[in-house]
Design a protein around this motif. Structure first.
Motif: not given
Length: 321
Positions: A37-38, A41, A58, A60, A63, A85
């Motif tokens: 995920d990092e 992102k 996700s 996250e 976003r 989301t």
């Protein structure tokens, strides 16, 4: 003005170049170079559009996107995308409905043959120098003439049925809304309940989406209801099968075998008990991959992205939200 499309999946430079060769004018492509995920992102932050293949997306990650207009699934199943989301953020989500139906159906047929005939086991043993003709883990069976139960009867399930007709199989299917009698006659299939499929099928082939209703659909109770000579095929989603229950069923020979291309956790951990079983065929989520299906599917994704760029609607069959 140039817009950025970001493929969130880790991919090779060579595959990225194949994608770039199909880009419409006015777009550039970036892609994942690491898992997690990092990293997603970071790469989604400045993207106008994103594509997800096998990776979960996700809330996250969504976003972290500053100007994302569309997240496009490279495939069909979107159970690993945080749709709520996406709606909240006003990010549209699309998919390539039906695009992988034939490749996945063909792969499912290959898994059936491999599971029934111990092709995977024989291959692995011979590469270790073992000629195992007389030492197979169990009996081998033909596909011809068998009863096949297809769980989920959308585009993929229906293509599986078409392929099986040449093997003279009795084909049972189950889905929320049964087909008309005329449609069943064309495909040569019969509607059956889930309990009837478990009791009657020599091969149970899963092609349903992962939903709260289908999570752990195949569990200890289901295995107990199946024939001891039956095999299970899963090219749907890993969560449809309770993998702990599957390990027990295969070890105890409650069913003869299974073949899986999808798992609850992907990539499948190297210490997974699934990798210890001699009556289980495992492949790393390959079913939708076919070089001759690459350009048509990618071109369709890019066309949908171009629709959004021009302020046009995405075709309804591809739009999720």
């Amino acid at each position: 003005m140039t817009e950025t499309i970001c493929l969130l999946d880790l991919t090779s430079p060579e595959r990225a170049d194949r994608l770039r060769a199909l880009l419409p004018p006015g777009f550039v492509l970036t892609h994942g170079t690491a898992r997690g995920d990092e990293h997603m992102k970071q790469i989604i932050a400045e993207a106008d559009y994103a594509i997800s293949g096998q990776v979960a997306v996700s809330g996250e990650v969504l976003r972290a996107a500053k100007k994302l207009k569309l997240l496009h699934k490279w495939g069909v199943g979107y159970d690993n995308i945080d749709i709520a989301t996406a709606k909240e953020l006003g990010i549209r989500v699309a998919r390539t409905t039906g695009s992988n139906a034939i490749p996945v159906a063909e792969f499912a047929l290959g898994l059936m043959l491999s599971a029934l005939r111990y092709i995977g086991y024989g291959h692995a043993e011979l590469k270790k120098g073992h000629w195992s003709t007389g030492h197979l883990p169990g009996d081998t069976f033909m596909l011809s003439g068998k009863t096949v139960g297809i769980v989920g009867f959308g585009a993929i399930g229906q293509n599986v049925a078409r392929l099986l007709k040449g093997f003279g199989c009795t084909i049972l299917y189950t889905k929320r809304q049964p087909l008309s009698a005329a449609e069943e006659a064309v495909l040569g299939v019969q509607y059956a309940s889930m309990s009837e499929i478990l009791a009657q099928a020599d091969i149970v082939s899963l092609h349903c989406p992962l939903t709260p209703e289908t999570t752990d659909l195949i569990d200890t109770k289901a295995f107990a209801a199946m024939k001891k000579t039956a095999v299970l095929i899963n090219v749907a989603r890993g969560g449809v099968v309770n993998e702990s229950d599957l390990v027990v069923a295969l070890r105890n020979r409650e069913i003869a075998g299974a073949a899986m291309d999808v798992y609850s956790v992907e990539p499948l951990p190297a210490d997974s008990e699934l990798l210890t079983l001699d009556n289980l065929v495992v492949t790393p989520h390959l079913a939708a991959m076919a070089a001759d299906n690459f350009a048509p599917t990618v071109s369709r994704m890019f066309a949908n992205i171009a629709h959004v760029s021009r302020g046009e609607p995405i075709p309804a069959k591809d739009l999720v939200v």
